[in-house]
Design an enzyme around this catalytic site. Structure first.
Site, PDB file in Angstrom:
ATOM      1  N   CYS A   1      -2.045  -2.875   7.414  1.00 45.77           N
ATOM      2  CA  CYS A   1      -1.876  -3.759   6.250  1.00 45.77           C
ATOM      3  C   CYS A   1      -0.556  -4.523   6.263  1.00 45.77           C
ATOM      4  O   CYS A   1      -0.521  -5.700   5.892  1.00 45.77           O
ATOM      5  CB  CYS A   1      -2.111  -2.980   4.968  1.00 45.77           C
ATOM      6  SG  CYS A   1      -3.856  -2.470   4.848  1.00 45.77           S
TER       7      CYS A   1
ATOM      8  N   ASP B   1       0.805  -1.227   0.000  1.00 45.63           N
ATOM      9  CA  ASP B   1       0.000   0.000   0.000  1.00 45.63           C
ATOM     10  C   ASP B   1       0.842   1.283   0.000  1.00 45.63           C
ATOM     11  O   ASP B   1       0.601   2.202   0.805  1.00 45.63           O
ATOM     12  CB  ASP B   1      -0.970   0.005   1.193  1.00 45.63           C
ATOM     13  CG  ASP B   1      -1.961  -1.160   1.138  1.00 45.63           C
ATOM     14  OD1 ASP B   1      -1.872  -1.995   0.226  1.00 45.63           O
ATOM     15  OD2 ASP B   1      -2.837  -1.238   2.022  1.00 45.63           O
TER      16      ASP B   1
ATOM     17  N   LYS C   1      -6.808  -5.070  -3.282  1.00 50.22           N
ATOM     18  CA  LYS C   1      -7.615  -5.632  -2.193  1.00 50.22           C
ATOM     19  C   LYS C   1      -8.552  -4.583  -1.642  1.00 50.22           C
ATOM     20  O   LYS C   1      -8.309  -3.385  -1.805  1.00 50.22           O
ATOM     21  CB  LYS C   1      -6.698  -6.163  -1.090  1.00 50.22           C
ATOM     22  CG  LYS C   1      -5.830  -5.063  -0.516  1.00 50.22           C
ATOM     23  CD  LYS C   1      -4.788  -5.594   0.429  1.00 50.22           C
ATOM     24  CE  LYS C   1      -3.924  -4.483   0.966  1.00 50.22           C
ATOM     25  NZ  LYS C   1      -4.652  -3.464   1.729  1.00 50.22           N
TER      26      LYS C   1
END
Ligand code: VGL
Ligand code: ZN
Length: 219
Positions: A161, A17, A116
């Site tokens: 994450c 991310d 995702k």
């Protein structure tokens, strides 16, 4: 003296991310989030041949957005069908510039990008399983078929994450190393003056995840 770690053919770096939405000026800013970009580029240039990246990728009105729940504010927790969910500011909205992988990231060695969080009602912190813990993203199959055994994780955010991905990776049988200076965390308060960063680190160390710094790596 930190132990030296050398990189071999079954090692891969994961860029979790690394999106402007999680950096200062973005919608869900992580303090110092922008610093991971140059740290990761240095690692890509110096130590790793193989890389994967993940991208938080939510539709507008996603269930993890506080704005989707009347009367709720960001950073409050609510119960969704699959359990407790922290609510966030709207972020990583599909197709918006701040949801792109940071444009300065050197993408040449990134062999796969896993998106995702695109199911409207389910969040996905981990890059392996959605938060309901049932549906897989497919990354495990990709890594396994390609023969990767050890994952070096970097990116944002350490306590969400990156941390959830590290935990799932251990459970799936990978050796997991977190490169601390190439990650930044959010650090929401938990109990007794602790934060989600303290709790994540303790949980991961307990699972056998190793924390190193970029300088510990030899190509
Ligand atoms: C993340 C909160 C919500 C992350 C993504 O990338 O750590 N955190 N969505
Ligand atoms: Zn998200």
């Amino acid at each position: 003296m930190p132990a030296e770690v050398s990189i071999g053919p079954t090692d891969i770096i994961g860029l979790v991310d690394v999106q402007p939405t999680f950096m200062p000026g973005g919608e869900l800013p992580v303090a110092g989030g922008e610093t991971v970009v140059s740290a990761i580029n240095r690692l890509l240039a110096r130590a790793f041949v193989h890389a994967f990246a993940t991208q938080d990728w939510h539709p507008p009105g996603h269930a993890s957005f506080a704005s989707a729940h009347a009367g709720k504010s960001p950073y409050e927790a609510i119960e969704l069908a699959y359990g407790s969910q922290i609510l966030w500011p709207d972020h990583a909205v599909q197709g918006t510039p701040s949801a792109a992988i940071h444009p300065a990231i050197e993408l040449a060695r990134v062999e796969v990008i896993i998106r995702k969080g695109f199911h409207p009602g389910i969040d996905s912190y981990s890059t392996f399983f959605e938060n309901a813990r049932t549906t897989a993203t497919g990354l495990d199959g990709w890594l396994r078929q390609r023969g990767f055994r050890r994952l070096f994780l970097t990116g944002l955010a350490t306590d969400f994450c990156v941390g959830w991905s590290a935990e799932d990776a251990v459970r799936l049988g990978y050796d997991v190393v977190v490169i601390e200076d190439a990650c930044r965390g959010i650090g929401l308060p938990t109990a007794d003056g602790r934060t989600t960063l303290d709790d994540t680190r303790a949980r991961l160390v307990g699972l056998g995840v190793r924390f190193i710094r970029s300088d510990d790596l030899v190509a």
